[in-house]
Enzyme design. Structure first.
Site, PDB file in Angstrom:
ATOM      1  N   HIS A  35      -8.514   2.274  20.048  1.00  0.00           N
ATOM      2  CA  HIS A  35      -7.698   1.197  20.611  1.00  0.00           C
ATOM      3  C   HIS A  35      -8.240   0.696  21.945  1.00  0.00           C
ATOM      4  CE1 HIS A  35      -4.538   2.819  17.713  1.00  0.00           C
ATOM      5  NE2 HIS A  35      -4.941   1.652  17.278  1.00  0.00           N
ATOM      6  N   ASP A  81      -8.165  -5.794  13.630  1.00  0.00           N
ATOM      7  CA  ASP A  81      -7.872  -4.350  13.610  1.00  0.00           C
ATOM      8  C   ASP A  81      -7.349  -4.038  12.216  1.00  0.00           C
ATOM      9  OD1 ASP A  81      -6.974  -1.787  14.046  1.00  0.00           O
ATOM     10  OD2 ASP A  81      -5.475  -2.338  15.553  1.00  0.00           O
ATOM     11  N   SER A  82      -8.249  -4.056  11.259  1.00  0.00           N
ATOM     12  CA  SER A  82      -7.817  -4.072   9.862  1.00  0.00           C
ATOM     13  C   SER A  82      -8.116  -2.758   9.157  1.00  0.00           C
ATOM     14  CB  SER A  82      -8.565  -5.185   9.121  1.00  0.00           C
ATOM     15  OG  SER A  82      -9.911  -4.822   8.973  1.00  0.00           O
ATOM     16  N   THR A  83      -7.555  -2.636   7.965  1.00  0.00           N
ATOM     17  CA  THR A  83      -7.950  -1.561   7.058  1.00  0.00           C
ATOM     18  C   THR A  83      -9.362  -1.867   6.553  1.00  0.00           C
ATOM     19  OG1 THR A  83      -6.554  -2.785   5.517  1.00  0.00           O
ATOM     20  CG2 THR A  83      -5.691  -0.717   6.289  1.00  0.00           C
ATOM     21  N   GLN A  93       0.832  -1.208   0.000  1.00  0.00           N
ATOM     22  CA  GLN A  93       0.000   0.000   0.000  1.00  0.00           C
ATOM     23  C   GLN A  93       0.869   1.262   0.000  1.00  0.00           C
ATOM     24  OE1 GLN A  93      -2.229  -1.025   3.503  1.00  0.00           O
ATOM     25  NE2 GLN A  93      -0.358  -1.639   4.541  1.00  0.00           N
ATOM     26  N   ASP A 140      -0.344 -12.851   6.065  1.00  0.00           N
ATOM     27  CA  ASP A 140      -1.777 -12.624   5.869  1.00  0.00           C
ATOM     28  C   ASP A 140      -2.571 -13.225   7.031  1.00  0.00           C
ATOM     29  OD1 ASP A 140      -4.381 -12.498   5.003  1.00  0.00           O
ATOM     30  OD2 ASP A 140      -3.903 -13.026   2.931  1.00  0.00           O
ATOM     31  N   GLY A 141      -3.406 -12.393   7.634  1.00  0.00           N
ATOM     32  CA  GLY A 141      -4.208 -12.839   8.776  1.00  0.00           C
ATOM     33  C   GLY A 141      -5.147 -13.986   8.431  1.00  0.00           C
TER      34      GLY A 141
HETATM   35  N1  SAM Z   1      -7.349   1.484  13.166  1.00  0.00           N
HETATM   36  C1  SAM Z   1      -7.338   1.308  11.783  1.00  0.00           C
HETATM   37  C2  SAM Z   1      -8.567   1.661  11.024  1.00  0.00           C
HETATM   38  O1  SAM Z   1      -9.644   1.115  11.281  1.00  0.00           O
HETATM   39  O2  SAM Z   1      -8.464   2.531  10.175  1.00  0.00           O
HETATM   40  C3  SAM Z   1      -6.672   0.037  11.388  1.00  0.00           C
HETATM   41  C4  SAM Z   1      -5.220   0.261  11.598  1.00  0.00           C
HETATM   42  S1  SAM Z   1      -4.056  -0.937  11.220  1.00  0.00           S
HETATM   43  C5  SAM Z   1      -2.784   0.102  10.654  1.00  0.00           C
HETATM   44  C6  SAM Z   1      -4.658  -1.826   9.802  1.00  0.00           C
HETATM   45  C7  SAM Z   1      -3.614  -2.786   9.262  1.00  0.00           C
HETATM   46  O3  SAM Z   1      -4.250  -3.928   8.699  1.00  0.00           O
HETATM   47  C8  SAM Z   1      -2.724  -2.222   8.150  1.00  0.00           C
HETATM   48  O4  SAM Z   1      -1.446  -1.975   8.649  1.00  0.00           O
HETATM   49  C9  SAM Z   1      -2.732  -3.310   7.070  1.00  0.00           C
HETATM   50  O5  SAM Z   1      -1.468  -3.536   6.505  1.00  0.00           O
HETATM   51  C10 SAM Z   1      -3.254  -4.514   7.846  1.00  0.00           C
HETATM   52  N2  SAM Z   1      -3.880  -5.560   7.024  1.00  0.00           N
HETATM   53  C11 SAM Z   1      -4.732  -5.392   5.990  1.00  0.00           C
HETATM   54  N3  SAM Z   1      -5.071  -6.591   5.485  1.00  0.00           N
HETATM   55  C12 SAM Z   1      -4.448  -7.540   6.242  1.00  0.00           C
HETATM   56  C13 SAM Z   1      -4.428  -8.957   6.210  1.00  0.00           C
HETATM   57  N4  SAM Z   1      -5.112  -9.658   5.308  1.00  0.00           N
HETATM   58  N5  SAM Z   1      -3.669  -9.600   7.139  1.00  0.00           N
HETATM   59  C14 SAM Z   1      -2.973  -8.909   8.077  1.00  0.00           C
HETATM   60  N6  SAM Z   1      -2.955  -7.556   8.133  1.00  0.00           N
HETATM   61  C15 SAM Z   1      -3.693  -6.878   7.236  1.00  0.00           C
END
Ligand code: SAM
Length: 275
Positions: free
Chosen positions: A62, A155-157, A31, A137-138
């Site tokens: 958080h 806690d994902s995007t 990204q 990957d989660g």
């Molecule tokens: N608090 C935030 C929000 O709701 O906007 C989320 C913050 S956190 C930085 C989100 C993280 O999820 C990102 O760093 C991203 O790289 C990660 N992410 C996205 N898809 C993922 C996946 N499939 N497995 C693990 N991490 C993932």
């Protein structure tokens, strides 16, 4: 010269923030990443043009994504965070003395590295020996770890790109399997103002998997509309019925025992999304 960040999650309505200083912008394997310092919210992490967390309001998100499940479970020992590379959820989870281990499964190593460098206020617990960081990957991680965690926090995007598969019934089934006997799961699930169908769909999918499914809300100024939802799925414990009278006191700025119950009281238009 005035520089402004135009937040881009919702196509037709934007928030803008006047930038004091750009600390970093880069393209990672996954990204576009930026950390900027703003006049109104301090430093903020921005991924693909979408604000993820800011120094001024990060505690709301958080604290709510962590303390609601961790105070609902009577003895949370092992916790998984999917995403969450800024470290804010890990910082809050480690305030719970019962927790022996937190695994942070983040797909993008550079989010972790840059947050450690520029956002130590949020990422400070990532060096804690109880925190294990797994880059990957989660979806795969959850699939490969059955019956392993008392609490799983997503806690994902937002639900596109790498995070798309983190929203929906098949992933919630995998989370159910990944949880221990009386485990609890929570995910950030977007805003009912702009994305009611996401909120409705997530709730419906979680409800098809978990015996106890609840939606709760928090006020997060830098997320579109400021009115944000979280969905909780639980194998046994009901967050609204849990006795909080003897839980340990932890230092918080948003979460309180009263709010633990009150956040589940939904406005009518949100409650309608759960029917
Ligand atoms: N608090 C935030 C929000 O709701 O906007 C989320 C913050 S956190 C930085 C989100 C993280 O999820 C990102 O760093 C991203 O790289 C990660 N992410 C996205 N898809 C993922 C996946 N499939 N497995 C693990 N991490 C993932």
């Amino acid at each position: 010269m005035d520089l402004w960040l135009k937040e881009g999650q919702i196509e037709d309505a934007v928030m803008t923030y006047k930038i004091k200083q750009t600390l970093i912008t880069k393209k990672t394997e996954h990204q576009d990443l930026a950390i900027v310092d703003t006049y109104s919210f301090g430093k903020m992490l921005v991924l693909d043009g979408i604000v993820q967390t800011t120094i001024k309001d990060e505690y709301v998100y958080h604290e709510m994504i962590t303390h609601i499940p961790l105070f609902t479970h009577p003895d949370p020992k092992r916790v998984l965070v999917v995403g969450g590379g800024d470290g804010g959820a890990v910082r809050e989870i480690l305030k719970h003395p019962t927790v022996k281990e937190v695994v942070l499964c983040e797909i993008d190593r550079e989010v972790i590295d840059e947050c450690k460098k520029y956002l130590p206020e949020i990422s400070c617990a990532l060096e804690n020996p109880k925190c294990e960081i797994f880059i990957g990957d989660g979806i795969k991680y959850v699939h490969e770890h059955k019956n392993s965690f008392d609490v799983v926090i997503v806690d994902s995007t937002d639900p596109f790109g790498a995070a798309e598969g983190l929203f929906g019934g098949s992933f919630y089934k995998e989370i159910y399997e990944c949880l221990t006997e009386n485990g609890i799961f929570v995910a950030q699930t977007e805003t009912p103002f702009y994305l009611p169908e996401v909120v409705r769909g997530v709730y419906r999918d979680a409800k098809s998997v978990f015996p106890v499914t609840k939606l709760f809300m928090a006020g997060i100024p830098t997320y579109p509309s400021g009115f944000w939802s979280f969905t909780l799925g639980s194998k046994k414990y009901d967050p609204q019925k849990v006795d909080l009278s003897s839980t340990v006191d932890i230092n918080t700025k948003y979460y309180t025992k009263e709010l633990h119950k009150a956040c589940f009281v939904l406005p009518k238009f949100v409650e309608d999304l759960t029917k």
